[in-house]
Design a protein around this motif. Structure first.
Motif, PDB file in Angstrom:
ATOM      1  N   ASN A  62      15.611  59.644  48.912  1.00 19.41           N
ATOM      2  CA  ASN A  62      14.515  58.875  48.296  1.00 19.41           C
ATOM      3  C   ASN A  62      14.007  59.627  47.063  1.00 19.41           C
ATOM      4  O   ASN A  62      14.452  60.745  46.783  1.00 19.41           O
ATOM      5  N   GLY A  63      13.063  59.024  46.365  1.00 15.18           N
ATOM      6  CA  GLY A  63      12.563  59.624  45.134  1.00 15.18           C
ATOM      7  C   GLY A  63      11.745  60.883  45.373  1.00 15.18           C
ATOM      8  O   GLY A  63      11.782  61.823  44.570  1.00 15.18           O
ATOM      9  N   THR A  88      -0.665  59.548  38.395  1.00 11.26           N
ATOM     10  CA  THR A  88       0.676  59.247  38.899  1.00 11.26           C
ATOM     11  C   THR A  88       0.637  58.742  40.331  1.00 11.26           C
ATOM     12  O   THR A  88      -0.381  58.807  41.012  1.00 11.26           O
ATOM     13  N   PHE A  89       1.790  58.244  40.777  1.00  8.28           N
ATOM     14  CA  PHE A  89       1.975  57.892  42.189  1.00  8.28           C
ATOM     15  C   PHE A  89       1.966  59.191  42.988  1.00  8.28           C
ATOM     16  O   PHE A  89       2.453  60.215  42.527  1.00  8.28           O
ATOM     17  N   ALA A  91       3.617  60.572  45.229  1.00 12.08           N
ATOM     18  CA  ALA A  91       4.856  61.308  45.527  1.00 12.08           C
ATOM     19  C   ALA A  91       5.048  62.505  44.598  1.00 12.08           C
ATOM     20  O   ALA A  91       5.489  63.576  45.028  1.00 12.08           O
ATOM     21  N   THR A  92       4.725  62.320  43.320  1.00  6.91           N
ATOM     22  CA  THR A  92       4.915  63.395  42.343  1.00  6.91           C
ATOM     23  C   THR A  92       4.112  64.628  42.761  1.00  6.91           C
ATOM     24  O   THR A  92       4.601  65.767  42.691  1.00  6.91           O
ATOM     25  N   LEU A 136       5.488  56.542  33.379  1.00  9.07           N
ATOM     26  CA  LEU A 136       4.788  55.579  34.237  1.00  9.07           C
ATOM     27  C   LEU A 136       4.879  54.146  33.735  1.00  9.07           C
ATOM     28  O   LEU A 136       4.880  53.895  32.528  1.00  9.07           O
ATOM     29  N   LYS A 189      12.133  49.197  42.466  1.00 11.71           N
ATOM     30  CA  LYS A 189      12.236  49.926  41.190  1.00 11.71           C
ATOM     31  C   LYS A 189      13.220  49.188  40.269  1.00 11.71           C
ATOM     32  O   LYS A 189      13.987  48.335  40.724  1.00 11.71           O
TER      33      LYS A 189
HETATM   34  C1  LIG Z   1       8.433  55.390  43.560  1.00 14.11           C
HETATM   35  C2  LIG Z   1       8.022  56.643  42.945  1.00 14.11           C
HETATM   36  C3  LIG Z   1       8.349  57.901  43.491  1.00 14.11           C
HETATM   37  C4  LIG Z   1       8.897  58.090  44.867  1.00 14.11           C
HETATM   38  O1  LIG Z   1       9.954  57.353  45.224  1.00 14.11           O
HETATM   39  P1  LIG Z   1      10.289  57.051  46.755  1.00 14.11           P
HETATM   40  O2  LIG Z   1      11.726  56.657  46.687  1.00 14.11           O
HETATM   41  O3  LIG Z   1       9.389  55.968  47.205  1.00 14.11           O
HETATM   42  O4  LIG Z   1      10.107  58.311  47.532  1.00 14.11           O
HETATM   43  C5  LIG Z   1       8.037  59.031  42.768  1.00 14.11           C
HETATM   44  N1  LIG Z   1       7.403  58.954  41.596  1.00 14.11           N
HETATM   45  C6  LIG Z   1       7.047  57.781  41.048  1.00 14.11           C
HETATM   46  C7  LIG Z   1       6.352  57.775  39.732  1.00 14.11           C
HETATM   47  C8  LIG Z   1       7.319  56.589  41.711  1.00 14.11           C
HETATM   48  O5  LIG Z   1       6.925  55.430  41.171  1.00 14.11           O
END
Ligand SMILES: *Cc1c(COP(=O)(O)O)cnc(C)c1O
Length: 373
Positions: A62-63, A88-89, A91-92, A136, A189
């Motif tokens: 995953n991301g 940011t989201f 996850a970053t 973004l 995405k």
């Molecule tokens: C979606 C997203 C991620 C994380 O991706 P996942 O596959 O959901 O873990 C990280 N950074 C940004 C900016 C995102 O939009």
């Protein structure tokens, strides 16, 4: 009675025939019985690297994992500071914490909503090791000044291009600027898989070798482990689907851009609306069509009543999330990020969205502002 129901996002058979191609590719992969790694994954990795104009791509789960692997690869760890945009989201930011480093939030530019060199500069300390420009909403960050800043202070650039596959800066694809970059193939995405997926991209052979090992238990060859790695692999079935989607990525992005132009044209000068701005040398692939208004909540409610789904990216900025109270910020610490959280609304936009659907969104927004000044 609302006439047209408009989803925020919907998977459509666009370009026509893509659904069948994806299904055939997945079926071929199912019958190939190579469910973990194998040729389908390595061919996708080569094709994706070529698309991004980098030497190597490594598929991961995953991301978020892509960010973790990328940060590990460039040696970010305990005590290091990493500058990330405050809007940011999550996850970053979580990825920075996951590798033991400290996320340092920086205000985005108020027009592009992206991290800039100017925004990052004031947060540089002797402990700063890296900057994560996040492209973004689908717009490339202004990379020349960010790269210059990194060079001046000996910092590593790790790009997060999860929202911007196919976007370019000065003609070069995002993902090719950092020493290493991370992206996500979350289904919605711009390049979406049929489940969770992501990739790390780099043109540095040493970093590629690290990522190649680290994401697969740290093994150099089966049962020979050089380092303590993790298990985060891109599934073979998803890679098969992604190979098809990648062939159509530019067409998918063009349709997003076409829809965005219609919105931009039709929403000009309506109420207090602030429309997306594209910076010079940057392209925008409109992962999100992001508008701003002081009447965000009322507009969202009205659109919902009219059968039009919208989203908010993001309602709570990182520094006001409960999970990040330990960073010690408070309301007022990041006024731009806070204003974005209060005023942002994301309109429906997805490849294959119909003219009828888009007209319904536009008509509803016009009616709302006629009634609410
Ligand atoms: C979606 C997203 C991620 C994380 O991706 P996942 O596959 O959901 O873990 C990280 N950074 C940004 C900016 C995102 O939009």
């Amino acid at each position: 009675m609302p006439s047209t129901q408009v989803p925020y996002f919907s998977f459509r058979n666009f370009p026509v025939g893509i659904d069948q191609q994806v299904e055939e590719a997945v079926l071929r992969a199912v019958r190939g019985q190579q469910y973990i790694l194998g040729e389908e994954v390595s061919v996708f990795e080569s094709e994706f690297a070529a698309y991004v104009q980098a030497d190597t791509a490594i598929g991961v789960g995953n991301g978020y994992d892509a960010l973790v692997v990328a940060l590990k690869a460039v040696g970010i760890g305990a005590g290091d500071e990493v500058i990330v945009p405050a809007n940011t989201f999550i996850a970053t930011v979580n990825a920075v914490v996951q590798v033991g480093a400290i996320p340092v939030l920086a205000e985005p530019d108020r027009h592009t909503c992206n991290l800039t060199a100017a925004g990052a500069t004031e947060h540089i300390t002797p402990r700063t090791k890296a900057i994560i420009p996040v492209h973004l909403y689908g717009q490339a960050c202004e990379m020349t000044s960010i790269l210059r800043l990194a060079e001046q202070h000996d910092l590593t650039i790790v790009e997060d291009f999860a929202q911007a596959q196919g976007a370019r800066y000065k003609g070069r694809p995002v993902g090719s600027f950092g020493r290493i970059s991370a992206t996500s193939f979350y289904p919605t995405k711009n390049l979406g898989a049929l489940g969770d997926g992501g990739a790390v991209v780099t043109s540095d052979p040493a970093l590629a070798a690290f990522a190649e090992m680290y994401h697969n238990y740290g093994q150099q060859q089966k049962y020979h482990n050089q380092l303590v790695g993790i298990n985060s692999r891109l599934d073979t079935l998803l890679a098969a689907a992604l190979r098809i989607k990648l062939q159509h990525l530019d067409a998918l992005n063009s349709d997003r851009q076409r829809l965005a132009q219609v919105y931009l044209h039709a929403l000009q000068g309506i109420g207090d609306l602030v429309l997306p701005v594209t910076a010079p040398d940057c392209t925008h692939v409109y992962h999100i069509f992001h508008i701003r208004t002081k009447q965000r909540n009322a507009l969202q409610l009205y659109l919902t009543e009219q059968g039009i789904q919208t989203a908010i990216h993001y309602p709570v900025p990182v520094h006001l999330q409960e999970a990040y109270t330990w960073l010690g910020h408070k309301r007022g610490s990041f006024p731009v990020a806070e204003e974005l959280a209060e005023m942002s609304l994301s309109l429906p936009l997805f490849p294959g969205m119909s003219e009828t659907e888009q007209k319904a969104v536009l008509a509803a927004i016009h009616t709302f502002f006629e009634r609410h000044g």
